[in-house]
Write an enzyme that holds these catalytic residues in place. Structure first.
Site, PDB file in Angstrom:
ATOM      1  CE  LYS A  31      18.019  -4.358 -12.018  1.00 38.82           C
ATOM      2  NZ  LYS A  31      17.942  -5.726 -12.544  1.00 38.82           N
ATOM      3  CG  ASP A  58      14.375  -6.456 -13.000  1.00 40.64           C
ATOM      4  OD1 ASP A  58      13.325  -6.440 -13.661  1.00 40.64           O
ATOM      5  OD2 ASP A  58      15.510  -6.277 -13.493  1.00 40.64           O
ATOM      6  CE  LYS A  60      13.483  -6.701 -17.263  1.00 40.17           C
ATOM      7  NZ  LYS A  60      14.582  -7.004 -16.343  1.00 40.17           N
ATOM      8  CG  ASP A  63       2.090 -17.148 -17.677  1.00 39.32           C
ATOM      9  OD1 ASP A  63       1.134 -17.491 -18.417  1.00 39.32           O
ATOM     10  OD2 ASP A  63       2.921 -17.954 -17.240  1.00 39.32           O
ATOM     11  CB  THR A 121      17.047  -0.877 -23.244  1.00 37.61           C
ATOM     12  OG1 THR A 121      17.464  -1.810 -22.262  1.00 37.61           O
ATOM     13  CG2 THR A 121      16.293   0.245 -22.578  1.00 37.61           C
ATOM     14  NE  ARG A 213      27.189  -4.395 -16.780  1.00 38.45           N
ATOM     15  CZ  ARG A 213      26.826  -4.671 -18.020  1.00 38.45           C
ATOM     16  NH1 ARG A 213      27.511  -5.560 -18.707  1.00 38.45           N
ATOM     17  NH2 ARG A 213      25.791  -4.079 -18.573  1.00 38.45           N
TER      18      ARG A 213
HETATM   19  O1  C5P Z   1      25.415  -3.088 -15.230  1.00 36.95           O
HETATM   20  P1  C5P Z   1      24.310  -2.207 -15.733  1.00 36.95           P
HETATM   21  O2  C5P Z   1      24.244  -0.877 -15.019  1.00 36.95           O
HETATM   22  O3  C5P Z   1      24.266  -2.116 -17.230  1.00 36.95           O
HETATM   23  O4  C5P Z   1      22.989  -3.008 -15.256  1.00 36.95           O
HETATM   24  C1  C5P Z   1      21.716  -2.531 -15.528  1.00 36.95           C
HETATM   25  C2  C5P Z   1      20.709  -3.389 -14.831  1.00 36.95           C
HETATM   26  O5  C5P Z   1      19.421  -2.972 -15.278  1.00 36.95           O
HETATM   27  C3  C5P Z   1      20.807  -4.878 -15.137  1.00 36.95           C
HETATM   28  O6  C5P Z   1      20.375  -5.590 -13.973  1.00 36.95           O
HETATM   29  C4  C5P Z   1      19.824  -5.076 -16.272  1.00 36.95           C
HETATM   30  O7  C5P Z   1      19.263  -6.355 -16.290  1.00 36.95           O
HETATM   31  C5  C5P Z   1      18.756  -4.046 -15.923  1.00 36.95           C
HETATM   32  N1  C5P Z   1      17.966  -3.586 -17.056  1.00 36.95           N
HETATM   33  C6  C5P Z   1      18.537  -2.970 -18.177  1.00 36.95           C
HETATM   34  N2  C5P Z   1      17.733  -2.559 -19.208  1.00 36.95           N
HETATM   35  C7  C5P Z   1      16.404  -2.736 -19.151  1.00 36.95           C
HETATM   36  C8  C5P Z   1      15.833  -3.353 -18.038  1.00 36.95           C
HETATM   37  C9  C5P Z   1      16.649  -3.762 -16.995  1.00 36.95           C
HETATM   38  O8  C5P Z   1      19.734  -2.793 -18.224  1.00 36.95           O
HETATM   39  N3  C5P Z   1      15.654  -2.301 -20.122  1.00 36.95           N
END
Ligand code: C5P
Length: 237
Positions: A31, A58, A60, A63, A121, A213
């Site tokens: 992603k 990603d 998003k 507009d 979220t 992460r």
């Molecule tokens: O590091 P982690 O697993 O928390 O990363 C989650 C990824 O998913 C990040 O790139 C974050 O921007 C993305 N994301 C999220 N929640 C959302 C939409 C996207 O954590 N609702």
């Protein structure tokens, strides 16, 4: 997009992203978010494609419908595998995003999947009521947006694991439920509030998981990826 876990490449340079991926064997699902794309642009996408990876871009988009359609037409030429918009942009915006993607997809190529963000979220019930002036519950709002997304002809939504099963009930098994916030049981939460394991996501009906992460900051990212992949695939049985 295939069902392998999607690794969030939340890095701010192509150098870091490529170095991170260099220890993995085979083709991955990755992603690319705003941070990496705004820094490195289409060249980064071309590089990842040359390496054989499947890409969820990603960005998003949100507009007016015509602008989103034009942007999607351009983004389709990158030949990524999945893109997204905000459902809050409305049904017409989503339909026109799809039209733009169809228009921009090179002849003979498959149109990228397109999904919608329902409620972020990071949005909670209080913010929904006090800032968006929505009196319904967060879950009702998410389900409503998921239904609008399906009616607009999109392929699915980004959702938390807590929303996947209700979305499966209302929008079906085939509708993508792409779920971030994935952690191993002994893992750190970082800034995510509502996290789930790969098995939780599968049981809830998620079709894809996005993992950042828990892999990128693991002492051994390949081992963490393989563990997550095994838990995710194992829970298919
Ligand atoms: O590091 P982690 O697993 O928390 O990363 C989650 C990824 O998913 C990040 O790139 C974050 O921007 C993305 N994301 C999220 N929640 C959302 C939409 C996207 O954590 N609702």
């Amino acid at each position: 997009m295939n069902r392998l876990p999607i690794i969030a490449l939340d890095f701010n340079s192509s150098h870091q992203a490529v170095e991170f991926l260099s220890v993995f064997e085979g083709h991955m699902n990755v992603k690319v978010g705003m941070e990496l794309y705004y820094k490195e642009g289409p060249a980064m996408i071309a590089r990842l494609k040359d390496m054989g990876h499947s890409i969820f871009l990603d960005l998003k988009l949100h507009d007016i419908p015509n602008t989103v359609k034009s942007a999607m037409t351009v983004l389709a030429s990158l030949e990524v595998d999945m893109l997204n918009v905000h459902a809050a942009g409305g049904s017409t915006m989503m339909t026109m995003a799809l039209e733009g993607l169809d228009k921009g997809t090179p002849v003979g190529m498959t149109r990228p999947s397109i999904i919608a963000v329902t409620q972020l979220t990071s949005t909670d019930q209080q913010q929904l009521q006090k800032q968006q002036l929505i009196e319904r519950t967060l879950e009702q709002s998410v389900l409503h947006y998921a239904t609008l997304t399906k009616q607009a002809g999109l392929d699915g939504v980004v959702c938390s694991v807590h929303e996947s099963s209700a979305i499966r009930d209302s929008c079906g098994d085939q509708f993508f439920k792409v779920t971030p916030g994935i952690r191993l049981l002994d893992g750190q939460l970082h800034d995510q509030k509502r996290v789930a394991t790969p098995q939780d996501a599968k049981v809830a009906g998620s079709t894809h998981i996005v993992v950042g992460r828990a892999i990128t900051e693991a002492p051994d990212p390949v081992a963490a990826y393989l563990q997550i992949k095994e838990l995710w695939e194992g829970s298919n049985e």
